[in-house]
Design a protein around this motif. Structure first.
Motif, PDB file in Angstrom:
ATOM      1  N   CYS A  30       0.811  -1.215   0.000  1.00 17.76           N
ATOM      2  CA  CYS A  30       0.000   0.000   0.000  1.00 17.76           C
ATOM      3  C   CYS A  30       0.844   1.266   0.000  1.00 17.76           C
ATOM      4  O   CYS A  30       1.859   1.359   0.699  1.00 17.76           O
ATOM      5  CB  CYS A  30      -0.922   0.032   1.224  1.00 17.76           C
ATOM      6  SG  CYS A  30      -2.124  -1.305   1.304  1.00 17.76           S
ATOM      7  N   ASP A  31       0.410   2.252  -0.788  1.00 18.47           N
ATOM      8  CA  ASP A  31       0.905   3.615  -0.729  1.00 18.47           C
ATOM      9  C   ASP A  31      -0.248   4.514  -0.278  1.00 18.47           C
ATOM     10  O   ASP A  31      -1.418   4.094  -0.280  1.00 18.47           O
ATOM     11  CB  ASP A  31       1.395   4.088  -2.105  1.00 18.47           C
ATOM     12  CG  ASP A  31       2.612   3.304  -2.598  1.00 18.47           C
ATOM     13  OD1 ASP A  31       3.342   2.754  -1.758  1.00 18.47           O
ATOM     14  OD2 ASP A  31       2.797   3.243  -3.835  1.00 18.47           O
ATOM     15  N   VAL A  32       0.098   5.749   0.078  1.00 18.54           N
ATOM     16  CA  VAL A  32      -0.917   6.702   0.543  1.00 18.54           C
ATOM     17  C   VAL A  32      -0.735   8.031  -0.171  1.00 18.54           C
ATOM     18  O   VAL A  32       0.400   8.504  -0.330  1.00 18.54           O
ATOM     19  CB  VAL A  32      -0.823   6.914   2.070  1.00 18.54           C
ATOM     20  CG1 VAL A  32      -1.768   8.032   2.523  1.00 18.54           C
ATOM     21  CG2 VAL A  32      -1.140   5.620   2.821  1.00 18.54           C
ATOM     22  N   VAL A  33      -1.840   8.636  -0.598  1.00 17.77           N
ATOM     23  CA  VAL A  33      -1.862  10.013  -1.078  1.00 17.77           C
ATOM     24  C   VAL A  33      -2.699  10.830  -0.109  1.00 17.77           C
ATOM     25  O   VAL A  33      -3.830  10.445   0.221  1.00 17.77           O
ATOM     26  CB  VAL A  33      -2.464  10.117  -2.495  1.00 17.77           C
ATOM     27  CG1 VAL A  33      -2.788  11.579  -2.828  1.00 17.77           C
ATOM     28  CG2 VAL A  33      -1.504   9.561  -3.525  1.00 17.77           C
ATOM     29  N   THR A  34      -2.149  11.937   0.373  1.00 16.52           N
ATOM     30  CA  THR A  34      -2.929  12.877   1.166  1.00 16.52           C
ATOM     31  C   THR A  34      -3.164  14.126   0.324  1.00 16.52           C
ATOM     32  O   THR A  34      -2.229  14.691  -0.251  1.00 16.52           O
ATOM     33  CB  THR A  34      -2.229  13.216   2.503  1.00 16.52           C
ATOM     34  OG1 THR A  34      -3.023  14.160   3.218  1.00 16.52           O
ATOM     35  CG2 THR A  34      -0.832  13.771   2.304  1.00 16.52           C
ATOM     36  N   ARG A  51       4.991   4.646   1.675  1.00 12.38           N
ATOM     37  CA  ARG A  51       5.247   5.799   0.803  1.00 12.38           C
ATOM     38  C   ARG A  51       4.038   6.729   0.868  1.00 12.38           C
ATOM     39  O   ARG A  51       2.903   6.315   0.632  1.00 12.38           O
ATOM     40  CB  ARG A  51       5.472   5.341  -0.634  1.00 12.38           C
ATOM     41  CG  ARG A  51       5.662   6.481  -1.638  1.00 12.38           C
ATOM     42  CD  ARG A  51       6.039   5.931  -3.008  1.00 12.38           C
ATOM     43  NE  ARG A  51       6.103   6.975  -4.012  1.00 12.38           N
ATOM     44  CZ  ARG A  51       5.146   7.231  -4.898  1.00 12.38           C
ATOM     45  NH1 ARG A  51       4.044   6.492  -4.908  1.00 12.38           N
ATOM     46  NH2 ARG A  51       5.289   8.192  -5.784  1.00 12.38           N
ATOM     47  N   VAL A  52       4.286   7.998   1.197  1.00 16.63           N
ATOM     48  CA  VAL A  52       3.224   8.997   1.300  1.00 16.63           C
ATOM     49  C   VAL A  52       3.485  10.110   0.294  1.00 16.63           C
ATOM     50  O   VAL A  52       4.578  10.688   0.263  1.00 16.63           O
ATOM     51  CB  VAL A  52       3.145   9.585   2.724  1.00 16.63           C
ATOM     52  CG1 VAL A  52       2.055  10.655   2.796  1.00 16.63           C
ATOM     53  CG2 VAL A  52       2.891   8.490   3.752  1.00 16.63           C
ATOM     54  N   VAL A  53       2.495  10.413  -0.532  1.00 13.88           N
ATOM     55  CA  VAL A  53       2.579  11.495  -1.510  1.00 13.88           C
ATOM     56  C   VAL A  53       1.640  12.609  -1.078  1.00 13.88           C
ATOM     57  O   VAL A  53       0.454  12.361  -0.813  1.00 13.88           O
ATOM     58  CB  VAL A  53       2.186  10.999  -2.919  1.00 13.88           C
ATOM     59  CG1 VAL A  53       2.160  12.166  -3.913  1.00 13.88           C
ATOM     60  CG2 VAL A  53       3.136   9.910  -3.394  1.00 13.88           C
ATOM     61  N   HIS A  54       2.156  13.829  -1.004  1.00 14.77           N
ATOM     62  CA  HIS A  54       1.332  14.984  -0.678  1.00 14.77           C
ATOM     63  C   HIS A  54       0.942  15.668  -1.979  1.00 14.77           C
ATOM     64  O   HIS A  54       1.802  16.166  -2.714  1.00 14.77           O
ATOM     65  CB  HIS A  54       2.108  15.954   0.229  1.00 14.77           C
ATOM     66  CG  HIS A  54       1.342  17.185   0.562  1.00 14.77           C
ATOM     67  ND1 HIS A  54       1.945  18.405   0.807  1.00 14.77           N
ATOM     68  CD2 HIS A  54       0.006  17.399   0.682  1.00 14.77           C
ATOM     69  CE1 HIS A  54       1.019  19.312   1.068  1.00 14.77           C
ATOM     70  NE2 HIS A  54      -0.164  18.732   1.001  1.00 14.77           N
TER      71      HIS A  54
END
Length: 384
Positions: A30-34, A51-54
């Motif tokens: 899983c990755d995350v986009v905020t 991995r978090v993408v803003h």
């Protein structure tokens, strides 16, 4: 399976912390986009190796965020997109469909009878939500109460799946030494009876009811409020005016436990309490109450679907209180008079184990990926 989770923001909040806990136990890549506000939970996710993408979205009407989100989804080659919170559900479902993702799941964390995530449920909010909901494969409700509200809104029952929030039971197991250390650190007097309140310090949580209830109780009763929010200054003033400011402790947000676990150091704080009180009149789940039960605490609540959805025998130490400060003061006095319990977790807490919740969510993912509804066909090319 590769999955992308899209959430409106990653500041300290129940949905945000639940997402971090979920990803610690979900057997998927899983990755995350905020969309906005990376916040403390983003730091925690990164520490977990996620991995978090803003996306840097400027506001609700920042339509330029949509093609950016489509590009992120396409570049990741995801099998499934899972959206959380209103704005992320509206933009995320559309972006996932445009990107041609096979399955789109959304979790509805905080739909009440009169508000959603603090916003008023206007006709426009409802219409936009329903229009975007049709672009998904399934909508997850965190409780039966939320599922019923979704049905009343017009979401077809076959599209709704109930997957309750989860907790790590071992984290909340009562520890007497931890209780002693925490009470000493907080400066609580020997023999103090501590009423806890956990949640965002916002008007809808009605923590002022507990402050006024405290003023009706003997001097050895204390109130421990765990959380931050816009009403903290109001509650401090209320406590001062009620003459109990010296017996009300505010912890602030406390975004991360010392061991790096998701959320504030709630196990230590619940161990220091003698009772958890939740006077909020409108809840979508009631996670704080479940965490308190896992710590063996008696619970007083006004609204808690997590408890109301289960047989009464599953949580015999939980009691519904209808009314304001007088009613809560009476109920607190009755719990105090009954004496301390064994501090063991009842069946209700075990029902909400995070491992059960993640297993159920994986079933929802599998069904969504196997679905062949025409509504899941790609909508077309990405806007440029």
């Amino acid at each position: 399976m590769r999955a992308l989770h899209i959430i409106t923001g990653l500041g300290v909040g129940g949905a945000e912390q639940q997402l971090r806990l979920l990803l610690r136990h979900l057997p998927a890549d899983c990755d995350v986009v905020t969309l906005t506000n990376p916040g403390a939970v983003a730091d925690g996710l990164a520490a977990d190796g996620v991995r978090v993408v803003h996306l840097g979205m400027g506001g609700n009407r920042d339509l330029a965020a949509l093609p950016r989100l489509v590009r992120v989804i396409r570049a990741g080659g995801y099998d499934l997109v899972h959206t959380h919170l209103y704005r992320a559900c509206v933009y995320g479902r559309l972006a996932a469909r445009v990107a041609g993702v096979r399955a789109v799941v959304a979790t509805e964390h905080s739909l009440g009878d009169s508000q959603m995530e603090g916003r008023r449920l206007t006709a426009g909010v409802r219409a936009l939500y329903l229009a975007s909901e049709r672009l998904g494969s399934a909508t997850v409700a965190v409780s039966e109460a939320v599922a019923e509200r979704l049905k009343r809104w017009g979401v077809p029952a076959p599209r709704i799946e109930v997957v309750p929030n989860g907790i790590e039971l071992d984290r909340f197991r009562f520890d007497r030494e931890r209780r002693t250390r925490t009470r000493r650190r907080l400066g609580l007097p020997e023999g103090a009876f501590v009423v806890g309140g956990v949640g965002r310090l916002a008007r809808g949580k009605r923590f002022d009811v507990l402050v006024h209830a405290l003023a009706r109780l003997p001097e050895d009763h204390w109130l421990l409020l765990v959380g931050g929010g816009p009403e903290e200054h109001v509650l401090r003033r209320t406590a001062h005016e009620a003459g109990v400011a010296g017996r009300v402790l505010f912890t602030g947000e406390r975004p991360c436990a010392p061991d790096g676990s998701p959320g504030p150091d709630l196990p230590s704080l619940t161990s220091a309490m003698d009772l958890l009180a939740s006077p909020s009149a409108e809840e979508a789940f009631g996670l704080a109450a479940v965490e308190a039960l896992a710590s063996g605490l008696p619970v007083l609540y006004t609204s808690c679907p997590a408890i109301e959805d289960l047989p009464a025998a599953a949580a015999t130490d939980a009691r519904r209180v209808r009314g304001g400060p007088e009613a809560y003061a009476r109920a607190i006095a009755e719990v105090r008079a009954a004496g301390p319990g064994p501090r063991t977790a009842p069946p209700a807490a075990h029902h909400y184990s995070i491992t059960r919740s993640t297993a159920r969510l994986m079933d929802v993912y599998a069904a969504a990926l196997a679905g062949s509804s025409p509504s899941l066909a790609p909508l077309g090319a990405s806007p440029s």
